[in-house]
Design a protein around this motif. Structure first.
Motif, PDB file in Angstrom:
ATOM      1  N   LEU A  97       0.837  -1.198   0.000  1.00  0.00           N
ATOM      2  CA  LEU A  97       0.000   0.000   0.000  1.00  0.00           C
ATOM      3  C   LEU A  97       0.875   1.253   0.000  1.00  0.00           C
ATOM      4  N   TYR A  98       1.895   1.240   0.813  1.00  0.00           N
ATOM      5  CA  TYR A  98       2.835   2.365   0.894  1.00  0.00           C
ATOM      6  C   TYR A  98       3.468   2.630  -0.468  1.00  0.00           C
ATOM      7  N   GLU A  99       3.923   1.575  -1.114  1.00  0.00           N
ATOM      8  CA  GLU A  99       4.598   1.724  -2.409  1.00  0.00           C
ATOM      9  C   GLU A  99       3.647   2.101  -3.540  1.00  0.00           C
ATOM     10  N   SER A 100       2.397   1.686  -3.450  1.00  0.00           N
ATOM     11  CA  SER A 100       1.464   1.965  -4.547  1.00  0.00           C
ATOM     12  C   SER A 100       0.698   3.275  -4.398  1.00  0.00           C
ATOM     13  N   LYS A 101       0.445   3.709  -3.190  1.00  0.00           N
ATOM     14  CA  LYS A 101      -0.422   4.871  -2.968  1.00  0.00           C
ATOM     15  C   LYS A 101       0.318   6.148  -2.636  1.00  0.00           C
ATOM     16  N   LEU A 102       1.446   6.036  -1.975  1.00  0.00           N
ATOM     17  CA  LEU A 102       2.129   7.245  -1.520  1.00  0.00           C
ATOM     18  C   LEU A 102       3.228   7.637  -2.480  1.00  0.00           C
ATOM     19  N   LEU A 103       3.458   8.918  -2.569  1.00  0.00           N
ATOM     20  CA  LEU A 103       4.524   9.419  -3.430  1.00  0.00           C
ATOM     21  C   LEU A 103       5.865   9.170  -2.752  1.00  0.00           C
TER      22      LEU A 103
END
Length: 107
Positions: A97-103
């Motif tokens: 989620l961190y890698e896919s959603k956050l810049l």
């Protein structure tokens, strides 16, 4: 063991987890999260739900835990600067989620 509730409102007990404070950080004087004597941890139930663990150094405050969404679990990790938790297998979904959603800054 700490009681796990289905929500922050402590409506229904759905299980128990071990005490942990893996979201704590050093504030310059103490390990804490949320004020002096307040501690936080995060873990994952066998069913796959993430649980926020709240513990206190005070006798009149009961320790408890409650189920949180993936997004809330990730925000707790980011807020505490404990990014190394994302490398643990049980937090794989949060790392994705961190890698896919956050810049993330590109090198």
């Amino acid at each position: 063991m700490i009681k796990v509730y289905s929500s922050r409102e402590k409506e229904e007990i759905i299980g128990v987890v071990n005490y942990n404070t893996n979201l704590d950080y050093y504030d310059g004087r103490n390990l804490c999260n949320g004020g002096v004597g307040c501690h936080k941890g995060i873990t994952k139930l066998k069913k796959g739900e993430y649980v926020l663990v709240l513990t206190y150094d005070w006798e009149n405050k009961d320790d408890y835990a409650y189920v949180v969404s993936d997004e809330e679990a990730l925000m707790e990790i980011i807020s505490s600067n404990n990014y190394e938790l994302l490398e643990q297998g049980r937090f794989k979904r949060l790392k994705e989620l961190y890698e896919s959603k956050l810049l993330i800054e590109e090198e």
